[in-house]
Enzyme design. Structure first.
Site, PDB file in Angstrom:
ATOM      1  N   TYR A 179       0.845  -1.201   0.000  1.00 11.25           N
ATOM      2  CA  TYR A 179       0.000   0.000   0.000  1.00 11.25           C
ATOM      3  C   TYR A 179       0.876   1.246   0.000  1.00 11.25           C
ATOM      4  O   TYR A 179       2.026   1.228   0.428  1.00 11.25           O
ATOM      5  CB  TYR A 179      -0.961   0.009   1.201  1.00 11.25           C
ATOM      6  CG  TYR A 179      -0.321   0.290   2.544  1.00 11.25           C
ATOM      7  CD1 TYR A 179      -0.121   1.599   3.009  1.00 11.25           C
ATOM      8  CD2 TYR A 179       0.093  -0.756   3.369  1.00 11.25           C
ATOM      9  CE1 TYR A 179       0.451   1.854   4.242  1.00 11.25           C
ATOM     10  CE2 TYR A 179       0.665  -0.514   4.618  1.00 11.25           C
ATOM     11  CZ  TYR A 179       0.840   0.788   5.045  1.00 11.25           C
ATOM     12  OH  TYR A 179       1.414   1.038   6.274  1.00 11.25           O
ATOM     13  N   CYS A 180       0.274   2.349  -0.486  1.00 16.22           N
ATOM     14  CA  CYS A 180       0.942   3.651  -0.424  1.00 16.22           C
ATOM     15  C   CYS A 180      -0.037   4.650   0.181  1.00 16.22           C
ATOM     16  O   CYS A 180      -0.822   4.292   1.067  1.00 16.22           O
ATOM     17  CB  CYS A 180       1.494   4.075  -1.785  1.00 16.22           C
ATOM     18  SG  CYS A 180       0.323   4.025  -3.155  1.00 16.22           S
ATOM     19  N   HIS A 181      -0.034   5.891  -0.288  1.00 14.94           N
ATOM     20  CA  HIS A 181      -0.765   6.944   0.419  1.00 14.94           C
ATOM     21  C   HIS A 181      -2.282   6.806   0.314  1.00 14.94           C
ATOM     22  O   HIS A 181      -2.964   6.692   1.330  1.00 14.94           O
ATOM     23  CB  HIS A 181      -0.352   8.315  -0.110  1.00 14.94           C
ATOM     24  CG  HIS A 181       1.034   8.712   0.274  1.00 14.94           C
ATOM     25  ND1 HIS A 181       2.115   8.538  -0.567  1.00 14.94           N
ATOM     26  CD2 HIS A 181       1.530   9.248   1.413  1.00 14.94           C
ATOM     27  CE1 HIS A 181       3.216   8.967   0.033  1.00 14.94           C
ATOM     28  NE2 HIS A 181       2.895   9.402   1.230  1.00 14.94           N
ATOM     29  N   CYS A 185      -2.843   6.937  -5.665  1.00 14.30           N
ATOM     30  CA  CYS A 185      -1.388   6.786  -5.646  1.00 14.30           C
ATOM     31  C   CYS A 185      -0.977   5.623  -6.550  1.00 14.30           C
ATOM     32  O   CYS A 185      -1.483   4.504  -6.406  1.00 14.30           O
ATOM     33  CB  CYS A 185      -0.918   6.544  -4.217  1.00 14.30           C
ATOM     34  SG  CYS A 185       0.863   6.296  -4.067  1.00 14.30           S
TER      35      CYS A 185
END
Length: 225
Positions: A179-181, A185
């Site tokens: 996962y990122c932001h 993203c």
């Protein structure tokens, strides 16, 4: 009984309601609100991460504060901005999902930016705990300082730029959920594709950290590995 002038009586109500709509009717301000979800930032940080010039970033924040969508506090000489409360984040999540369902052009823009995420077998925030219980490894591919400010419990920090050089640290047989932001993203999607190219089982967390937080799930703080 004299006829009521309902337009005159209700005008102040709708004028105040329109204040929020007016503030939200700006793509720059919507971007700043997403960046502020789950983490405080200075004007300088927001300007750098959003690509919005510093003076304009400051002006947009004042608009957001006027509608009580963001608040601020002083930390020494710095001013840190954050969402006014968790209700703002939840509202933004509902708003974005409503817009996605209604607007074909928005769905097309998301697909054009992120590709077909269904190919990455996205895991929802609701499913994540079960997947971890079944042995999945959650990987936070954001920068290490973002991870330290707040991350999903059980997640390990592996910034995207270090992924290839540190891939040997990941268990060979574990399902990896990256996962990122937030929901728009591209980083985690790119990392999942890279992991799959290296023969790893990898999936994408739908909505990233933003959706996780907006759906009422906890965050942990602390330095990464």
């Amino acid at each position: 009984m004299p006829e009521l002038d309902t337009q005159t009586l209700t005008a102040p109500i709708y004028t105040e309601l329109a204040r929020v709509g007016k503030v939200l009717a700006n793509p720059l301000r919507l971007r700043l609100l997403d960046l502020l979800d789950a983490r405080e930032r200075t004007v300088e940080q927001l300007s750098r991460e959003s690509g919005i010039p510093l003076k304009n970033t400051s002006a947009q924040l004042q608009q957001l504060r006027s509608a009580h969508l963001v608040s601020s506090r002083k930390d020494g000489t710095r001013v840190l901005y954050r969402l006014a409360d968790d209700e703002v984040g939840r509202f933004l999540g509902v708003f974005q999902e409503f817009a996605r369902r209604r607007l074909a052009d928005l769905r097309s823009a998301i697909s054009g930016r992120l590709g077909d995420l269904s190919e990455l077998e996205p895991v929802t925030a609701e499913e994540l705990t079960t997947r971890v219980g079944d042995g999945a490894l959650v990987v936070d591919v954001r920068p290490a300082d973002d991870y330290a400010m707040g991350h999903i419990p059980e997640a390990v920090s592996l910034p995207s730029e270090q992924l290839l050089s540190r891939i040997g640290e990941l268990p060979d047989d574990a399902e990896i959920i990256a996962y990122c932001h937030g929901p728009y993203c591209v980083t985690s999607a790119a990392c999942v594709q890279l992991l799959r190219e290296q023969g790893r089982q990898a999936r994408h967390l739908e909505g990233g950290l933003t959706h996780w937080h907006r759906t009422g799930n906890p965050l942990h703080a602390g330095a990464g590995s």
